[in-house]
Design an enzyme around this catalytic site. Structure first.
Site, PDB file in Angstrom:
ATOM      1  N   ASP A 247       5.988   3.071   7.272  1.00  0.00           N
ATOM      2  CA  ASP A 247       4.509   2.244   6.960  1.00  0.00           C
ATOM      3  C   ASP A 247       4.221   3.092   5.927  1.00  0.00           C
ATOM      4  OD1 ASP A 247       1.947   1.669   7.198  1.00  0.00           O
ATOM      5  OD2 ASP A 247       1.189   1.036   8.990  1.00  0.00           O
TER       6      ASP A 247
ATOM      7  N   GLU B 287      -5.941   1.306   1.613  1.00  0.00           N
ATOM      8  CA  GLU B 287      -5.217   0.672   2.650  1.00  0.00           C
ATOM      9  C   GLU B 287      -5.158   0.858   4.691  1.00  0.00           C
ATOM     10  OE1 GLU B 287      -2.831  -2.117   5.301  1.00  0.00           O
ATOM     11  OE2 GLU B 287      -2.999  -0.009   5.502  1.00  0.00           O
ATOM     12  N   GLU B 288      -4.905   2.611   4.745  1.00  0.00           N
ATOM     13  CA  GLU B 288      -5.492   2.944   6.146  1.00  0.00           C
ATOM     14  C   GLU B 288      -6.673   3.114   6.587  1.00  0.00           C
ATOM     15  OE1 GLU B 288      -2.919   2.579   7.907  1.00  0.00           O
ATOM     16  OE2 GLU B 288      -0.786   3.466   7.447  1.00  0.00           O
TER      17      GLU B 288
ATOM     18  N   HIS C 284       0.755  -1.302   0.092  1.00  0.00           N
ATOM     19  CA  HIS C 284      -0.602   0.195  -0.305  1.00  0.00           C
ATOM     20  C   HIS C 284       0.519   1.096   0.004  1.00  0.00           C
ATOM     21  CE1 HIS C 284      -0.203   1.798   4.484  1.00  0.00           C
ATOM     22  NE2 HIS C 284       0.367   0.134   4.704  1.00  0.00           N
TER      23      HIS C 284
ATOM     24  N   ASP D 141      16.004  -7.286  -1.141  1.00  0.00           N
ATOM     25  CA  ASP D 141      17.016  -8.822  -1.411  1.00  0.00           C
ATOM     26  C   ASP D 141      15.572  -9.587  -1.406  1.00  0.00           C
ATOM     27  OD1 ASP D 141      18.751  -7.117  -2.241  1.00  0.00           O
ATOM     28  OD2 ASP D 141      19.895  -7.837  -0.594  1.00  0.00           O
TER      29      ASP D 141
ATOM     30  N   ASP E 110      17.447  -3.734   3.649  1.00  0.00           N
ATOM     31  CA  ASP E 110      18.163  -4.276   2.347  1.00  0.00           C
ATOM     32  C   ASP E 110      18.062  -5.730   2.358  1.00  0.00           C
ATOM     33  OD1 ASP E 110      20.034  -4.232   0.795  1.00  0.00           O
ATOM     34  OD2 ASP E 110      22.121  -4.536   2.351  1.00  0.00           O
TER      35      ASP E 110
END
Length: 435
Positions: A133, A167-168, A121, A302, A298
């Site tokens: 978020d 979404e929230e 989102h 990945d 990170d």
């Protein structure tokens, strides 16, 4: 991640479903030879977060639904994807008197009857920029999509990426997308991967356990890094995978924690600070670019790429045997009669294995109240869990091993759950048998 649990919401029906078609059944497993995913540059992911922060700063401090900051965020992501060779579409919906947008991006090629989706989102709450978020998930999905373009990946499955609006406010955008996707197109979805909060400053490494193939793909990745994972429970049903799961699409994803508190055991295995929330700035004005753990961002970025490369190749081969599951919720009455959830097992020969795996996910506010049994097709009961007045923890999330070699494999198996004490309630979220 949205604040409250799922709730029903009206959404206007707009004629965009045709734009969004091309989706395939059942999640895909890892073939034996899959091209390795590239390393996703952390600097690139953080550059997207810097852009989201700048957009919020220039637009009243947030990127919330119906606000100029959200549309500017959508425009930023769309421009990147258009330049990289994606076919993009803006899906509009209306909620709370304001126009919202989902951004859908399709990578050319792949089997149109086998579509792997990944999404996040893009909106924030009104109180802040929403960098963890959910700028974190949005940036990682964007950079993975751009890595697909740089590699000119030619996967077996068709790849689709999505950035959801509102979404929230209750998963509005993703619900709208799923509800307006024809049943035939839903059936083409091979799986949906969700990434909501993956750079929490005091991070954990949580993996969704909804689909066994997707779950194992992420677990294998982290096992290769010698990083232990835990099953994600804090956000269960509270992010954009829920609408997909509710219509039978295999789902999975990653999460680094919100306002739950990190335990001492979790701090010991993951580092960070015990007794402190995974994200102290959850839904707050301090959720800025300073609210990100680079190592978690990170690693998780990945992992996003690893899953896309792995799950978009090959054919269906469920791990450790065939999996039969039921994800329909069944309420467990407080101090009441036993309830059951059924799974129909077909296509097997002979008897069930001596090490039948029974995966159970029961949400309950006092798990010691519960007695759980597996019922074989002939009605034979195998006790999985007894009640315990001293076990006050939430939820039964476990895998049990049952010697079911005396039972015919094919037939209707049932999970039977009874609450034997008063005052606490719950429901069967999902369960599965692995033969």
């Amino acid at each position: 991640m949205k604040l409250a649990r799922l709730r029903s919401l009206p959404v206007a029906a707009l004629a965009v479903a045709a734009l969004l078609a091309t989706a395939a059944p059942a999640a895909q497993a890892t073939p034996e030879a899959v091209a390795a995913a590239p390393d996703i540059p952390l600097a690139n992911v953080k550059a997207h977060l810097t852009q989201f922060q700048s957009i919020a700063t220039a637009n009243g401090g947030n990127r919330a639904h119906g606000r100029t900051g959200y549309k500017a965020s959508v425009d930023y992501v769309k421009a990147k994807l258009d330049a990289a060779g994606y076919t993009t579409a803006l899906q509009q919906f209306t909620y709370g008197g304001a126009t919202g947008y989902n951004l859908i991006a399709d990578w050319p090629g792949g089997d149109p009857n086998q579509v792997l989706m990944a999404g996040s989102h893009l909106d924030s709450v009104t109180s802040g920029a929403g960098i963890n978020d959910n700028g974190s998930g949005s940036a990682a999905v964007l950079e993975t999509a751009l890595a697909v373009s740089r590699a000119q990946l030619a996967p077996d499955k068709h790849l689709r990426f999505a950035w959801w609006g509102a979404e929230e406010l209750g998963l509005v955008g993703s619900k709208y997308y799923v509800n307006n996707l024809a049943t035939t197109e839903r059936s083409k979805l091979a799986g949906y991967l969700n990434f909501d909060m993956i750079g929490s400053p005091n991070p954990g490494y949580f993996v969704y356990d909804d689909d066994p193939v997707i779950e194992q793909t992420f677990k294998d990745y982290y096992a290769g890094l010698s990083i232990p994972t835990e099953i994600e429970t804090e956000g269960d049903g509270r992010s954009d995978h829920a609408p997909f799961k509710n219509v039978g699409v295999p789902v999975g994803g990653l999460f680094s924690g919100a306002d739950y508190t990190k335990t001492s055991a979790q701090a010991q295995k993951w580092g960070g600070t015990a007794g402190q929330a995974f994200d102290r700035c959850y839904h707050a004005s301090c959720d800025t670019t300073a609210n990100i753990n680079d190592t978690a961002l990170d690693r998780n970025s990945d992992a996003v790429a690893h899953a896309i490369w792995t799950l978009s190749a090959g054919t269906v081969t469920p791990p450790a045997g065939t999996v039969f599951s039921n994800a329909a919720n069944v309420s467990v009455p407080d101090n009441g009669a036993a309830v059951t959830s059924s799974v129909a097992v077909t296509g097997r020969t002979g008897n069930a294995p001596s090490a039948l795996k029974v995966g159970v996910d029961i949400k309950h506010t006092y798990r010691g109240d519960l007695v759980v049994d597996l019922l074989a097709p002939d009605g034979t009961a195998y006790r999985l869990k007894n009640s315990s007045s001293s076990d006050s923890a939430d939820n039964v999330i476990a895998t049990y091993t049952v010697n079911a070699s005396a039972e015919t494999a094919n037939g209707t198996w049932k999970l039977q759950v009874r609450d034997v004490a008063a005052q606490d309630t719950g429901y069967v979220d999902s369960w599965q048998l692995t033969f």
